[in-house]
Design an enzyme around this catalytic site. Structure first.
Site, PDB file in Angstrom:
ATOM      1  CB  THR A  10      -1.347  -0.112   1.298  1.00  0.00           C
ATOM      2  OG1 THR A  10      -1.305  -0.973   1.217  1.00  0.00           O
ATOM      3  CG2 THR A  10      -1.768   1.317   1.379  1.00  0.00           C
ATOM      4  CG  ASP A  66      -5.726  -3.931   1.515  1.00  0.00           C
ATOM      5  OD1 ASP A  66      -5.264  -4.344   0.702  1.00  0.00           O
ATOM      6  OD2 ASP A  66      -5.130  -3.835   2.604  1.00  0.00           O
ATOM      7  CG  ASP A 107      -2.961  -0.074  -2.875  1.00  0.00           C
ATOM      8  OD1 ASP A 107      -3.450  -0.841  -3.567  1.00  0.00           O
ATOM      9  OD2 ASP A 107      -2.905   0.197  -1.828  1.00  0.00           O
TER      10      ASP A 107
END
Length: 551
Positions: free
Chosen positions: A85, A311, A358
């Site tokens: 990340t 995520d 990301d």
């Protein structure tokens, strides 16, 4: 004579055309584009195939609108390891890799202080909006500028920058060093957006009003599928052996009573692991546009928005889960809501937006094994034991390793020196030893990455992720389908396609309509936006502008 007259006429026509072209190219409007607002959207852990796998279930106003009205880079990849990340967000906005910007992980071992440091942690600042240490954050460990920094410098700080995310690092790193503010979500028993004294001494009134409202609390409700679960044919069975779920619920199956489950899952933090965390970010981003007057004049502002709940859901339930599919179908609705708001408040055609991720994610290795695809789990405890035994038998000491983290080994150089052991020799012997370990695919000494220039393969990605001052002495990569995390849920960090291949969509002012399968890199985004705006590239940028994207 006739020939002479004809030549003069042609010359005049050519000169007139040249003059018109000269005027055209010298006009400021064609040298650069000035959108009122640049919006950077990062979807945390979004694989590229989420665009295509769920495409028929998306509405027309979210992902499809960006793809059909904007420019779709279908072969976009990260060009470094590790795909995590913090490095991801930093690379998107700085236009360079960890080799340049220095964010080599979410956290890493600091060779100077001999301790682990967090990418955004900063004890020199205080929290704003909470008494928790969750607010002691800043971008001070990022070594280079972002395009948002360069826009601030270009506009003499008249163009604003605001960063927003559920995660602190997802708000702070994209917004850069010169941001007016970055805001991130603090759950637990508070459920508020917070900041730090790096940016300001107190929260603006509009943030206080949002935090005092019942907006966040309203999402502590049932999470059921947006559509009939039987129509979710693009994901696996709801009940399976590959998901964690929530404490207090026996099975990881719909529906989820979030109000009840919040009592055993850290209060408001449970919202992070649901689609409603993304809804909260959209709510707050729209309030930020209104509260900060973003996009209200001809001086370009920058808003960075990171949707982090994707995520959390991916780590909890895995790539192939019904929960991931529902999260993306709901995120599609959030994007539609956000785009309509931008059309109304900033003006359709007056803003430029890009959407990317990301990093991606691997399918749950246990699921891959059930499909007869090579995969597995790397046992870190056994690895350390085996490596220490090797160090003792080879060098007569088991305490020559200071730290093992992020697939890197940090040697105790002071002890090596005291024992008169050559650093390069020790590195080389460890490399040869690790080459025989189960699940290790590639392993390199730092000295190799320093003295050789790789232009392809895993080696190039390792080199791009290696920062000479911050990275370890040995770097290793796992075989495809292998992780060192728990045996449920998805993970990421490698240089393999499931982690590197992510969406890249450009949309709005100055952007062409179209698509390409030409390979693009995550570090090309910042130079592209800089080129669009006519500002300096971030000072460490190594990417190149994607000229075919821009009008």
């Amino acid at each position: 004579m006739k020939y002479l007259k004809y030549s003069i006429i042609l010359a005049l026509i050519s000169f007139k055309g040249f003059s018109q072209n000269s005027n055209q190219f010298s006009s400021q409007d064609d040298i650069y584009v000035k959108p009122k607002l640049v919006v950077g959207v990062v979807v945390d852990q979004m694989r590229y195939d989420y665009l295509t796998r769920f495409y028929t279930k998306y509405g027309d106003g979210g992902f499809k609108r960006l793809m059909n009205e904007g420019f779709n880079c279908k072969n976009n990849h990260f060009n470094y390891i590790p795909t995590k990340t913090a490095p991801g967000h930093a690379s998107i906005y700085t236009g360079t890799t960890p080799k340049g910007h220095g964010i080599i992980g979410n956290d890493w071992y600091d060779k100077t202080t001999k301790s682990s440091v967090y990418c955004a942690g900063d004890d020199s600042v205080n929290a704003v909006g909470t008494t928790s240490d969750a607010g002691k954050m800043s971008p001070h460990r990022m070594l280079t500028t972002t395009f948002s920094d360069e826009n601030r410098l270009f506009t003499q700080n008249q163009g604003k920058t605001i960063g927003i995310s559920i995660k602190d690092r997802g708000a702070i790193l994209p917004a850069g060093h010169t941001a007016n503010a970055a805001y991130w979500f603090h759950g637990k028993d508070e459920g508020v957006f917070i900041s730090s004294t790096y940016y300001q001494q107190e929260l603006p009134k509009w943030v206080e009003r949002f935090n005092a409202s019942k907006t966040v609390k309203s999402y502590l409700k049932d999470w059921n599928t947006l559509y009939n679960i039987k129509t979710y044919t693009e994901s696996g069975d709801d009940l399976n052996d590959f998901e964690h779920g929530f404490d207090g619920k026996e099975t990881a199956t719909f529906p989820y009573d979030l109000k009840r489950l919040s009592k055993t899952n850290d209060g408001f933090d449970i919202l992070k692991t649901t689609p409603y965390g993304n809804s909260i970010v959209t709510d707050f981003a729209m309030e930020a546009i209104e509260g900060e007057d973003l996009g209200k004049d001809d001086i370009t502002d920058v808003l960075t928005v990171s949707y982090s709940s994707t995520d959390y859901v991916g780590h909890n339930f895995g790539v192939n889960s019904k929960e991931v599919q529902d999260t993306y179908l709901r995120l599609d609705k959030e994007l539609e809501r956000f785009l309509k708001y931008l059309d109304k408040t900033v003006g359709e055609g007056q803003y430029t937006l890009f959407l990317t991720a990301d990093h991606g994610a691997v399918e749950v290795p246990a699921y891959l094994e059930s499909q007869h695809i090579p995969a597995g789990y790397f046992n870190k405890k056994e690895f350390k034991t085996q490596l220490n035994e090797f160090m003792s038998s080879t060098f007569g000491a088991s305490d020559l390793i200071e730290n093992i983290s992020n697939n890197q080994i940090f040697l105790d150089r002071a002890k090596l020196k005291a024992m008169k052991l050559d650093l390069s020799m020790v590195q080389d012997k460890i490399v040869k030893e690790l080459e025989g370990y189960n699940y290790i695919y590639k392993v390199y000494a730092a000295s190799t990455l320093v003295h050789q220039a790789f232009t392809s393969g895993i080696e190039e990605l390792l080199e791009n992720g290696y920062n000479q001052k911050r990275s370890g002495d040995i770097l290793y990569e796992f075989e495809p389908g292998v992780t060192s995390s728990g045996k449920k849920g998805s993970a990421h960090s490698t240089g393999l396609n499931y982690d590197t291949h992510v969406p890249l969509l450009f949309f709005g002012k100055g952007v062409k309509h179209g698509s390409t399968l030409q390979k693009t890199r995550i570090i090309d985004i910042a130079p592209t936006i800089s080129g669009l705006l006519g500002i300096s590239f971030p000072n460490g940028a190594t990417g190149q502008p994607l000229e075919f994207v821009l009008k």
